[in-house]
Design a protein around this motif. Structure first.
Motif, short mmCIF file in Angstrom:
data_model
loop_
_atom_site.label_atom_id
_atom_site.label_comp_id
_atom_site.label_asym_id
_atom_site.label_seq_id
_atom_site.Cartn_x
_atom_site.Cartn_y
_atom_site.Cartn_z
N SER A 66 34.72 47.64 36.61
CA SER A 66 35.47 47.39 37.83
C SER A 66 36.94 47.68 37.60
O SER A 66 37.47 47.39 36.52
CB SER A 66 35.31 45.92 38.26
OG SER A 66 36.14 45.63 39.37
N GLU A 67 37.59 48.23 38.60
CA GLU A 67 39.03 48.45 38.48
C GLU A 67 39.80 47.14 38.62
O GLU A 67 41.02 47.10 38.39
CB GLU A 67 39.52 49.45 39.52
CG GLU A 67 39.29 49.06 40.98
CD GLU A 67 39.81 50.10 41.94
OE1 GLU A 67 40.95 50.56 41.76
OE2 GLU A 67 39.05 50.48 42.87
N TYR A 68 39.11 46.06 38.99
CA TYR A 68 39.77 44.77 39.16
C TYR A 68 39.29 43.74 38.15
O TYR A 68 39.47 42.53 38.34
CB TYR A 68 39.55 44.24 40.58
CG TYR A 68 40.05 45.19 41.65
CD1 TYR A 68 41.41 45.50 41.75
CD2 TYR A 68 39.16 45.82 42.53
CE1 TYR A 68 41.87 46.38 42.71
CE2 TYR A 68 39.63 46.71 43.50
CZ TYR A 68 40.98 46.98 43.57
OH TYR A 68 41.44 47.86 44.53
N VAL A 69 38.69 44.19 37.06
CA VAL A 69 38.23 43.31 35.99
C VAL A 69 38.66 43.91 34.66
O VAL A 69 38.49 45.11 34.43
CB VAL A 69 36.68 43.15 36.01
CG1 VAL A 69 36.22 42.30 34.83
CG2 VAL A 69 36.23 42.52 37.32
N ALA A 70 39.23 43.08 33.78
CA ALA A 70 39.62 43.56 32.46
C ALA A 70 38.37 44.01 31.69
O ALA A 70 37.42 43.25 31.55
CB ALA A 70 40.35 42.46 31.70
#
Length: 278
Positions: A66-70
């Motif tokens: 995900s682009e929103y999860v490290a």
């Protein structure tokens, strides 16, 4: 830290986080890129339970894209001091951001809420439960959130080893069923998403501060403080706060509803100011 220590192929630069069982460092990989390295503390580095917990964290985080999860980069469970290497996320933890600058407002708040819902949707699509969505585990850069810390995450369907009466997660942001000792589900994460977004919108935990008993009582009674949260976001939070987990929407549905709210806002702005010049 004095002279920089190396761990595997990584040069540890600065300590950026510390918990009861691990320390997180800003580090540099062999190609000179910044990464975050989480290393078990010496006191627990030889304990099978701590090592297995770190292995579960790696396994869960490795599944999520995900682009929103490290993202997970590397790790070594069998090292003398087991560690995992994660994407380094620049920005400020949401709780620190709110303390310094106050709550998020307007479109920035709605974009933040939508992107955090997208992050959670990606986690759930990967068959993972985060189990600790809270302002301390969301790094913010502008209106872009990144979800971090899979330390108590579980793969969906895996045995949940939490004992009844043992609260795991950040208590003020937990779903009521978890306080009562039930199993975590994607709906539990959705409740925590709503608590985190409400805090971003108001600058305060939605079930108040004070004693753990009092906070848990208000969560169980459904007494969420949404004063000051704008519509339609407040209405979406109320659906995510439903007492019955089966009545809560999914993270994907919430992201779609928030995309619609942003589009409605754009159309309203166009009507107010007139169509742009050709």
């Amino acid at each position: 830290m004095g002279k920089h220590r190396r761990l595997g192929g990584y040069r540890l630069l600065d300590e950026i986080g510390r918990g009861s069982t691990a320390v997180v460092y800003l580090a540099m990989d062999p190609r000179g890129r910044e990464v975050a390295v989480k290393e078990l503390s010496p006191e627990v580095a030889g304990e099978p339970e701590a090592i297995s917990r770190l292995a579960r964290e790696m396994s869960a985080q490795a599944r999520v894209r995900s682009e929103y999860v490290a993202g997970l980069i590397d790790g070594e469970i069998t090292a003398e001091r087991p560690y995992v290497v994660m994407q380094y996320v620049p920005g400020t933890p949401l709780n620190d951001l709110i303390s310094a600058y106050g709550p998020l407002r307007g479109e920035r708040l709605v974009r933040f809420a939508r992107r955090l819902a997208l992050a959670l949707g990606d986690v759930h699509d990967a068959g993972v439960l985060h189990r600790d969505v809270a302002p301390g585990n969301v790094i913010v850069m502008g209106d872009r959130p990144t979800l971090i810390d899979f330390g108590i995450a579980h793969e969906t369907g895996a045995e949940q080893i939490t004992r009844r009466g043992m609260v795991v997660g950040t208590p003020a942001y937990l779903a009521p069923e978890l306080i009562e000792g039930e199993r975590a589900t994607p709906a539990s994460d959705v409740f925590s998403w709503a608590s985190t977004v409400a805090c971003a919108a108001t600058g305060r935990p939605p079930f108040g501060r004070g004693s753990l008993h009092g906070v848990c009582f208000r969560i169980l009674r459904g007494q969420a403080d949404l004063d000051g949260v704008p519509e339609p976001l407040a209405g979406l939070l109320r659906t995510a706060f439903r007492r019955d987990p089966s009545g809560r929407p999914t993270a994907r549905w919430l992201a779609g509803a928030l995309a619609g709210a942003l589009a409605d806002g754009d159309r309203a702005a166009t009507r107010r100011h007139g169509a742009p010049a050709a």
